[in-house]
Write an enzyme that holds these catalytic residues in place. Structure first.
Site, PDB file in Angstrom:
ATOM      1  N   CYS A   1     -68.279 -34.829  73.389  1.00 19.92           N
ATOM      2  CA  CYS A   1     -69.126 -34.164  75.000  1.00 19.92           C
ATOM      3  C   CYS A   1     -70.499 -34.115  74.750  1.00 19.92           C
ATOM      4  O   CYS A   1     -71.262 -33.947  74.924  1.00 19.92           O
ATOM      5  CB  CYS A   1     -68.294 -33.501  75.168  1.00 19.92           C
TER       6      CYS A   1
ATOM      7  N   ASN B   1     -65.327 -34.190  83.920  1.00 19.43           N
ATOM      8  CA  ASN B   1     -65.855 -34.284  82.377  1.00 19.43           C
ATOM      9  C   ASN B   1     -65.574 -35.590  82.088  1.00 19.43           C
ATOM     10  O   ASN B   1     -64.698 -36.617  81.848  1.00 19.43           O
ATOM     11  CB  ASN B   1     -64.480 -33.342  82.177  1.00 19.43           C
TER      12      ASN B   1
ATOM     13  N   HIS C   1     -72.282 -29.529  79.783  1.00 17.34           N
ATOM     14  CA  HIS C   1     -71.384 -30.310  79.655  1.00 17.34           C
ATOM     15  C   HIS C   1     -70.086 -29.942  80.558  1.00 17.34           C
ATOM     16  O   HIS C   1     -70.247 -28.407  80.596  1.00 17.34           O
ATOM     17  CB  HIS C   1     -70.705 -30.435  78.296  1.00 17.34           C
TER      18      HIS C   1
HETATM   19  N1  ACO Z   1     -51.179 -29.691  87.334  1.00 19.96           N
HETATM   20  C1  ACO Z   1     -50.011 -28.633  87.088  1.00 19.96           C
HETATM   21  N2  ACO Z   1     -49.683 -27.560  85.939  1.00 19.96           N
HETATM   22  C2  ACO Z   1     -50.494 -28.135  84.980  1.00 19.96           C
HETATM   23  C3  ACO Z   1     -51.024 -28.998  84.853  1.00 19.96           C
HETATM   24  C4  ACO Z   1     -51.305 -29.858  86.271  1.00 19.96           C
HETATM   25  N3  ACO Z   1     -52.382 -30.959  86.090  1.00 19.96           N
HETATM   26  N4  ACO Z   1     -51.685 -29.112  83.601  1.00 19.96           N
HETATM   27  C5  ACO Z   1     -51.149 -28.114  83.315  1.00 19.96           C
HETATM   28  N5  ACO Z   1     -50.433 -27.285  84.048  1.00 19.96           N
HETATM   29  C6  ACO Z   1     -49.176 -26.033  83.196  1.00 19.96           C
HETATM   30  C7  ACO Z   1     -48.617 -25.804  82.283  1.00 19.96           C
HETATM   31  O1  ACO Z   1     -47.862 -26.720  82.200  1.00 19.96           O
HETATM   32  C8  ACO Z   1     -48.562 -24.923  82.054  1.00 19.96           C
HETATM   33  O2  ACO Z   1     -47.384 -24.577  82.809  1.00 19.96           O
HETATM   34  P1  ACO Z   1     -46.172 -23.180  82.282  1.00 19.96           P
HETATM   35  O3  ACO Z   1     -46.795 -22.037  82.859  1.00 19.96           O
HETATM   36  O4  ACO Z   1     -44.853 -23.172  82.878  1.00 19.96           O
HETATM   37  O5  ACO Z   1     -46.107 -23.567  80.989  1.00 19.96           O
HETATM   38  C9  ACO Z   1     -49.864 -23.905  83.611  1.00 19.96           C
HETATM   39  O6  ACO Z   1     -49.844 -25.284  84.356  1.00 19.96           O
HETATM   40  C10 ACO Z   1     -50.671 -23.656  82.547  1.00 19.96           C
HETATM   41  O7  ACO Z   1     -50.987 -24.221  81.150  1.00 19.96           O
HETATM   42  P2  ACO Z   1     -52.963 -23.316  80.295  1.00 19.96           P
HETATM   43  O8  ACO Z   1     -52.163 -24.726  79.750  1.00 19.96           O
HETATM   44  O9  ACO Z   1     -52.045 -22.685  79.927  1.00 19.96           O
HETATM   45  O10 ACO Z   1     -53.442 -23.982  82.195  1.00 19.96           O
HETATM   46  P3  ACO Z   1     -55.173 -23.066  81.410  1.00 19.96           P
HETATM   47  O11 ACO Z   1     -55.338 -22.219  82.465  1.00 19.96           O
HETATM   48  O12 ACO Z   1     -55.420 -23.530  79.846  1.00 19.96           O
HETATM   49  O13 ACO Z   1     -55.577 -24.721  81.700  1.00 19.96           O
HETATM   50  C11 ACO Z   1     -56.900 -26.985  80.988  1.00 19.96           C
HETATM   51  C12 ACO Z   1     -55.964 -26.084  81.706  1.00 19.96           C
HETATM   52  C13 ACO Z   1     -58.086 -27.076  82.187  1.00 19.96           C
HETATM   53  C14 ACO Z   1     -57.188 -28.434  80.650  1.00 19.96           C
HETATM   54  C15 ACO Z   1     -58.027 -25.660  80.454  1.00 19.96           C
HETATM   55  O14 ACO Z   1     -57.358 -24.758  78.933  1.00 19.96           O
HETATM   56  C16 ACO Z   1     -59.406 -26.064  79.903  1.00 19.96           C
HETATM   57  O15 ACO Z   1     -60.554 -26.577  80.857  1.00 19.96           O
HETATM   58  N6  ACO Z   1     -59.472 -26.116  78.402  1.00 19.96           N
HETATM   59  C17 ACO Z   1     -61.057 -26.743  77.874  1.00 19.96           C
HETATM   60  C18 ACO Z   1     -60.811 -28.103  77.831  1.00 19.96           C
HETATM   61  C19 ACO Z   1     -62.485 -28.928  78.001  1.00 19.96           C
HETATM   62  O16 ACO Z   1     -62.746 -28.286  78.544  1.00 19.96           O
HETATM   63  N7  ACO Z   1     -62.374 -29.956  77.557  1.00 19.96           N
HETATM   64  C20 ACO Z   1     -63.621 -30.402  77.020  1.00 19.96           C
HETATM   65  C21 ACO Z   1     -63.360 -31.268  75.675  1.00 19.96           C
HETATM   66  S1  ACO Z   1     -63.260 -32.825  76.386  1.00 19.96           S
HETATM   67  C22 ACO Z   1     -63.961 -33.638  74.890  1.00 19.96           C
HETATM   68  O17 ACO Z   1     -64.345 -33.395  74.190  1.00 19.96           O
HETATM   69  C23 ACO Z   1     -63.337 -35.628  74.992  1.00 19.96           C
END
Ligand code: ACO
Length: 325
Positions: free
Chosen positions: A113, A282, A252
């Protein structure tokens, strides 16, 4: 050393929209979860017959047109992507041929990214020294081709698109400072495990879905805020500026919560953060490329503004560039 600045900008998004309600029919998710956790409403998806170079070509042509140059005037093409058409040849070579930039050298870079920020920093250095005159930097991705459409934790986040800019000797829109960083100890947090020399493709790797992007979202989230703030600060303090001098931060577009946390730590109000994540998700290396071109096109930037591009991504990589408009 000459000053290097942005001569032209362009961006392209494929027309097909994939909304959160479409995703509700594909995996166990909801519009409400996606909106509150990420800020994404919809993303663009390129057609089956479209490759990353096809997306890059559209943005490149617009950027060259915007610069007032001809394709033959481009002497180098740097393409940032993690979804190349093929492992080789470089996607940049395919773009070079199809846009008619017959006097340009071309290569690809992989900084995930952060790729577009890395690309413009390389271009700025090569223009400043006089080694190259008109460098086309492309950020293009067809992330839909590496997303696991059965994994709800990643498939809701990503989209396809491309942005490009031409960098040449200029007293306007000058790239005045930059900072690039990497932390390879985080390499496992974001990766596409199979298909490379470590794990060539086999029936087993396909069965285990190892040809799709994997991400430890929570871990990435924690590190992202810290390294984006660090990168932005390092780029601006190098030239004696402070956060209060930033007119627009173009980050980003990973997650709205990450962007808000970065803004808070830099002491910037929301109106100084450019965001299009709601519409495009993203797009990895294409995200900052599209955001910069879109911010310019929508007149969000005025002459004399201090613009900070900042990104982080797989690698882990991170970087920032300060542009005086
Ligand atoms: N819909 C519904 N529920 C979901 C989904 C979904 N799409 N995805 C995950 N959940 C659930 C999980 O299973 C979890 O359930 P549980 O509590 O029963 O286990 C719950 O939601 C919370 O999951 P988390 O992973 O803790 O959610 P979080 O608030 O961390 O959000 C996310 C996840 C959006 C991926 C976040 O962590 C994030 O944005 N991380 C950074 C990602 C990023 O910036 N990547 C960039 C680089 S990409 C690259 O370089 C190519």
């Amino acid at each position: 050393m000459r000053k290097a600045g942005i001569l032209g900008l362009g961006y392209y998004l494929p027309p097909k929209r994939l909304t959160n309600s479409d995703l509700e029919k594909m995996v166990d998710t909801s519009d409400q979860w996606i909106m509150t956790r990420t800020g994404i409403k919809e993303r663009r998806i390129a057609g089956k017959d479209i490759a990353t170079s096809d997306l890059g070509i559209k943005a490149s042509k617009l950027a060259i047109q915007d610069s007032g140059l001809k394709p033959e005037d481009i002497d180098l093409i740097i393409t940032a992507t993690i979804t190349p058409d093929m492992a080789f040849p470089a996607t940049g070579c395919i773009i070079q041929d199809k846009i008619g930039a017959k006097n340009a050298a071309a290569f690809d870079i992989n900084a995930a990214c952060s790729g577009f920020v890395f690309g413009i920093v390389i271009a700025q250095q090569l223009v400043s020294t006089g080694a190259y005159n008109n460098v086309l930097v492309v950020g293009a991705e067809k992330l839909s081709s590496i997303v696991d459409w059965e994994d709800r934790s990643t498939c809701v986040l990503f989209g396809d698109g491309s942005g490009a800019c031409v960098i040449g000797a200029s007293d306007n829109r000058v790239i005045v400072s930059s900072f690039l960083g990497a932390d390879g100890s985080g390499a496992d947090l974001l990766k596409l495990p199979a298909g490379g020399s470590r794990m060539p493709a086999t029936k087993e790797t396909i069965k285990q879905r190892l040809h799709f992007l994997k991400m430890e979202g929570n871990e990435v989230f924690k590190i992202a805020v810290r390294i984006m703030v660090e990168a932005a600060n390092k780029a601006i303090t190098k030239v004696g500026l402070g956060c209060e001098d930033i007119d627009l931060l173009i980050p980003h577009q990973a997650n709205i919560r990450i962007l808000m946390a970065v803004a808070k730590r830099l002491g910037l109000p929301e109106e100084k953060i450019f965001m299009n994540i709601e519409r495009y998700g993203n797009m990895s290396a294409a995200s900052t490329a599209v955001a910069l071109a879109e911010a310019s096109k929508k007149n969000k930037i005025k002459r004399g503004d201090n613009i900070v591009l900042v990104a982080f991504g797989g690698g882990l990589t991170y970087g920032a560039a300060l542009i005086q408009w």
